[in-house]
Write an enzyme that holds these catalytic residues in place. Sequence first.
Site, mmCIF file in Angstrom:
data_model
loop_
_atom_site.group_PDB
_atom_site.id
_atom_site.type_symbol
_atom_site.label_atom_id
_atom_site.label_comp_id
_atom_site.label_asym_id
_atom_site.label_seq_id
_atom_site.Cartn_x
_atom_site.Cartn_y
_atom_site.Cartn_z
ATOM 1 N N HIS A 135 12.602 33.576 0.928
ATOM 2 C CA HIS A 135 12.252 34.940 1.334
ATOM 3 C C HIS A 135 10.743 35.101 1.443
ATOM 4 O O HIS A 135 10.221 35.660 2.416
ATOM 5 C CB HIS A 135 12.783 35.941 0.306
ATOM 6 C CG HIS A 135 14.249 36.204 0.380
ATOM 7 N ND1 HIS A 135 14.878 36.639 1.525
ATOM 8 C CD2 HIS A 135 15.229 36.100 -0.565
ATOM 9 C CE1 HIS A 135 16.170 36.800 1.283
ATOM 10 N NE2 HIS A 135 16.405 36.484 0.027
ATOM 11 N N GLU A 194 17.961 36.327 4.847
ATOM 12 C CA GLU A 194 18.832 35.467 4.051
ATOM 13 C C GLU A 194 18.978 34.086 4.682
ATOM 14 O O GLU A 194 19.217 33.101 3.975
ATOM 15 C CB GLU A 194 20.203 36.117 3.866
ATOM 16 C CG GLU A 194 20.212 37.267 2.889
ATOM 17 C CD GLU A 194 19.772 36.864 1.483
ATOM 18 O OE1 GLU A 194 20.095 35.736 1.057
ATOM 19 O OE2 GLU A 194 19.089 37.652 0.830
ATOM 20 N N HIS A 230 15.497 29.844 -3.613
ATOM 21 C CA HIS A 230 16.046 30.919 -2.780
ATOM 22 C C HIS A 230 14.991 31.990 -2.532
ATOM 23 O O HIS A 230 14.745 32.384 -1.376
ATOM 24 C CB HIS A 230 17.271 31.522 -3.478
ATOM 25 C CG HIS A 230 17.928 32.629 -2.733
ATOM 26 N ND1 HIS A 230 19.053 32.453 -1.967
ATOM 27 C CD2 HIS A 230 17.618 33.951 -2.635
ATOM 28 C CE1 HIS A 230 19.410 33.597 -1.428
ATOM 29 N NE2 HIS A 230 18.560 34.533 -1.816
ATOM 30 N N GLU A 231 14.374 32.477 -3.595
ATOM 31 C CA GLU A 231 13.383 33.545 -3.436
ATOM 32 C C GLU A 231 12.127 33.038 -2.736
ATOM 33 O O GLU A 231 11.451 33.799 -2.030
ATOM 34 C CB GLU A 231 13.042 34.158 -4.792
ATOM 35 C CG GLU A 231 14.222 34.749 -5.543
ATOM 36 C CD GLU A 231 15.035 35.760 -4.746
ATOM 37 O OE1 GLU A 231 14.475 36.380 -3.809
ATOM 38 O OE2 GLU A 231 16.231 35.928 -5.042
#
Length: 490
Positions: A259, A285, A255-256
């Site tokens: 980003h 997101e 997830h990170e």
Amino acid sequence: MSAMDDLMAYQRDTEALGQVAGRLEWDQETMMPRGAAEQRGEEIGALEGILHARRTDPRIGDWLEKAEPEDEVDEAYLRHIRRSFERQTKIPAALAVELARVTSVAQGIWAEARAANDVEQFLPTLEKVVALKREQAAHLADGGDLYDALIDDYEEGATAESLGAMFDRMRPRLVALRAAVMGAAHQPAPLRGHFPAEAQMRLARKLASGFGYDWACGRLDLSVHPFSSGSGTDTRITTRVVEGDPFNCFYSTIHETGHACYEQGVDADYLLTPLGGGVSMGVHESQSRIYENQLGRSRPFTGWLYAQMTDTFGDLGLGDAEAFHGAVNRVHAGFIRTEADEVHYNLHIMLRFALERELIGGTLEVRDLEEAWNTRFAQDFGVAVDQPAHGMLQDVHWSVGLFGYFPTYALGNVYAGCLNKALRAAVPGMDEALARGDATPATEWLRENLQRHGGLYRPRDTVRRACGFEPDEGPLLDYLEAKFSEIYGL
């Protein structure tokens, strides 16, 4: 030098100082000694005072009047600087400094309260934060909706009404899918066992590499709440380790990484300009969620991950890669948003959206927040919250004043559903690469079609240009229904 040249030279220094402020916050979450919290609050407050003074300098207004853009990039620079200038000049300097100081200190108090499962320890601080955010919103709103004024910090053009309408359209199909899945005869077995932290972190680094994370310009550390920080040539991500739940570490890392890859993918010409980062939190997101879910939880990728985990940890007790895929995507009414499956995740966001909208609007007070949270959670998820760390203390966002941020997670899921539809049509061989643990074909498509533009276009325009159609919630809901119907034999 022209007014445009003067403005951009000035802005470059402001952007650089903003990056320094972000680095202080990263350090606070990863390296800073616990005893330094009060001093760090003063440091961040002082830096915010300098940044606020720069962002509201009257010369910006003069330069904006005189600047003559030569192309769409210049026009975008001016649009962002004008928007920031108009918003920042509405906020008194003393309020900006106090918000920065209080939220810096509040972060540590929240972390200690969460660890101790003690709501009372956190409530006085949260009351200060909410009072300051209400005051800030009142300055920004000009008599309009307070919550809308805060949402605009994270997603230009979005409103509580438009987001609420989107949630109202999504909820019936999500609730129906959840009921069908939870009532299905086939229920995938969960992953159980002990997974040492060092081995998890080695595999986490391999996962980030597989998604295209540039280690020459980034790093991976541990924090209480995973996050991504920085931009351009200095992007940093964190994860967390639970030795009984490696998915927590692995999917937080992916997830990170989404980003960070967005930040690393922005055109280098935009570095230290208003276009040099993600255009909005909803679009941001969309990158983290498509990496984590549509790519990272896909059958081809989990097949590769199954082999990696078996090599690293030995027999997982699940039988085969198909059972592992079911475990990765297992639907369960858990308490924690960051660990939620794709079916439940947006319901977690809807709960927070409703509560913080009431908090900022003044119809819910901080003292009543825990009861309101627990009541709504029981209604929405059918289980009672067992401890505060699994309830209102689980997220860092409110302690640091990020009111209006939560709905962008669900908006990011919607955007990710649209991008996934376009991506799969454009890159037909992607599943073969994912089966090798290689998500870079997806990253390259996203970089070319979305990430490189940074803040050049407005948020919805950025997604529309990448997808080739106007974004809405339909592709996400279609994807969820198809995926979980297959896994659960519906």
